[in-house]
Design a protein around this motif. Structure first.
Motif, PDB file in Angstrom:
ATOM      1  N   LYS A   1       0.735  -1.126   0.135  1.00  0.00           N
ATOM      2  CA  LYS A   1      -0.047  -0.026   0.141  1.00  0.00           C
ATOM      3  C   LYS A   1       1.009   1.385  -0.047  1.00  0.00           C
ATOM      4  O   LYS A   1       0.556   2.224  -0.659  1.00  0.00           O
ATOM      5  CB  LYS A   1      -1.032   0.065   1.158  1.00  0.00           C
ATOM      6  N   PHE A   2       1.828   1.122   0.742  1.00  0.00           N
ATOM      7  CA  PHE A   2       2.892   2.347   0.898  1.00  0.00           C
ATOM      8  C   PHE A   2       3.578   2.810  -0.342  1.00  0.00           C
ATOM      9  O   PHE A   2       3.607   3.655  -0.878  1.00  0.00           O
ATOM     10  CB  PHE A   2       3.897   2.183   1.982  1.00  0.00           C
ATOM     11  N   GLY A   3       3.816   1.319  -1.108  1.00  0.00           N
ATOM     12  CA  GLY A   3       4.587   1.565  -2.213  1.00  0.00           C
ATOM     13  C   GLY A   3       3.775   2.074  -3.636  1.00  0.00           C
ATOM     14  O   GLY A   3       4.052   2.848  -4.281  1.00  0.00           O
TER      15      GLY A   3
ATOM     16  N   ARG B   1       9.538  -0.668  11.861  1.00  0.00           N
ATOM     17  CA  ARG B   1       9.698  -0.410  13.370  1.00  0.00           C
ATOM     18  C   ARG B   1       8.675   0.900  13.680  1.00  0.00           C
ATOM     19  O   ARG B   1       9.013   1.691  12.851  1.00  0.00           O
ATOM     20  CB  ARG B   1      10.989  -0.486  13.931  1.00  0.00           C
ATOM     21  N   ILE B   2       8.204   1.177  14.826  1.00  0.00           N
ATOM     22  CA  ILE B   2       8.024   2.521  15.086  1.00  0.00           C
ATOM     23  C   ILE B   2       8.968   3.558  14.996  1.00  0.00           C
ATOM     24  O   ILE B   2       8.565   4.724  14.407  1.00  0.00           O
ATOM     25  CB  ILE B   2       7.372   2.663  16.583  1.00  0.00           C
ATOM     26  N   GLU B   3      10.265   3.320  15.376  1.00  0.00           N
ATOM     27  CA  GLU B   3      11.289   4.364  15.121  1.00  0.00           C
ATOM     28  C   GLU B   3      11.459   4.874  13.924  1.00  0.00           C
ATOM     29  O   GLU B   3      11.639   6.087  13.364  1.00  0.00           O
ATOM     30  CB  GLU B   3      12.614   3.931  15.963  1.00  0.00           C
ATOM     31  N   THR B   4      11.339   3.736  12.795  1.00  0.00           N
ATOM     32  CA  THR B   4      11.606   3.881  11.466  1.00  0.00           C
ATOM     33  C   THR B   4      10.418   4.712  10.954  1.00  0.00           C
ATOM     34  O   THR B   4      10.771   5.601  10.057  1.00  0.00           O
ATOM     35  CB  THR B   4      11.705   2.656  10.792  1.00  0.00           C
ATOM     36  N   TRP B   5       9.366   4.295  11.212  1.00  0.00           N
ATOM     37  CA  TRP B   5       8.189   4.935  10.714  1.00  0.00           C
ATOM     38  C   TRP B   5       7.940   6.644  11.018  1.00  0.00           C
ATOM     39  O   TRP B   5       7.573   7.434  10.373  1.00  0.00           O
ATOM     40  CB  TRP B   5       6.913   4.338  10.929  1.00  0.00           C
TER      41      TRP B   5
ATOM     42  N   ASN C   1      -0.239   8.752   8.006  1.00  0.00           N
ATOM     43  CA  ASN C   1      -0.423   8.007   9.368  1.00  0.00           C
ATOM     44  C   ASN C   1       0.067   6.637   9.151  1.00  0.00           C
ATOM     45  O   ASN C   1      -0.197   6.226   7.824  1.00  0.00           O
ATOM     46  CB  ASN C   1      -1.743   8.146  10.079  1.00  0.00           C
ATOM     47  N   ARG C   2       0.692   5.877   9.804  1.00  0.00           N
ATOM     48  CA  ARG C   2       1.324   4.687   9.577  1.00  0.00           C
ATOM     49  C   ARG C   2      -0.010   3.555   9.538  1.00  0.00           C
ATOM     50  O   ARG C   2       0.228   2.681   8.687  1.00  0.00           O
ATOM     51  CB  ARG C   2       1.945   4.175  11.088  1.00  0.00           C
ATOM     52  N   ASP C   3      -1.244   3.794  10.236  1.00  0.00           N
ATOM     53  CA  ASP C   3      -2.096   2.716   9.914  1.00  0.00           C
ATOM     54  C   ASP C   3      -2.823   2.980   8.534  1.00  0.00           C
ATOM     55  O   ASP C   3      -3.795   2.089   8.198  1.00  0.00           O
ATOM     56  CB  ASP C   3      -3.268   2.829  11.129  1.00  0.00           C
ATOM     57  N   ASP C   4      -2.350   3.957   7.605  1.00  0.00           N
ATOM     58  CA  ASP C   4      -3.037   4.080   6.433  1.00  0.00           C
ATOM     59  C   ASP C   4      -2.442   3.239   5.484  1.00  0.00           C
ATOM     60  O   ASP C   4      -2.875   2.562   4.579  1.00  0.00           O
ATOM     61  CB  ASP C   4      -2.520   5.549   5.723  1.00  0.00           C
TER      62      ASP C   4
END
Length: 77
Positions: free
Chosen positions: A13-15, A51-55, A70-73
């Motif tokens: 999805k991110f890609g 990982r959270i830190e990476t995001w 947002n991450r959950d997107d």
């Protein structure tokens, strides 16, 4: 010509979002100070979850580039 606009590549999805916005993995990696391989994994592997830190680094970089995401997107938490 198959590398153009994500054609012929498996995308997360991110890609797909990165492709749609016309961003490059390299510019995201440079802006976020995250490794190019990590950004590539985020874009290509639908099962990958950073990982959270990476995001947080990615999210901050994208915000600096004018994108509010947002991450959950993109990733299942």
């Amino acid at each position: 010509m198959f590398g153009l606009f994500g054609l012929g590549k498996q995308r997360s999805k991110f890609g797909k979002w990165v492709d749609k916005k016309g961003l490059t993995q390299q510019e995201i990696a440079e802006e976020s100070k995250v490794g190019r391989t990590t950004v590539s994994n985020m874009c290509s592997d639908p099962e990958y979850s950073p990982r959270i830190e990476t995001w947080v680094k990615i999210q901050k970089a994208l915000k600096n580039m004018g994108y509010n995401v947002n991450r959950d997107d993109f990733f299942d938490i």
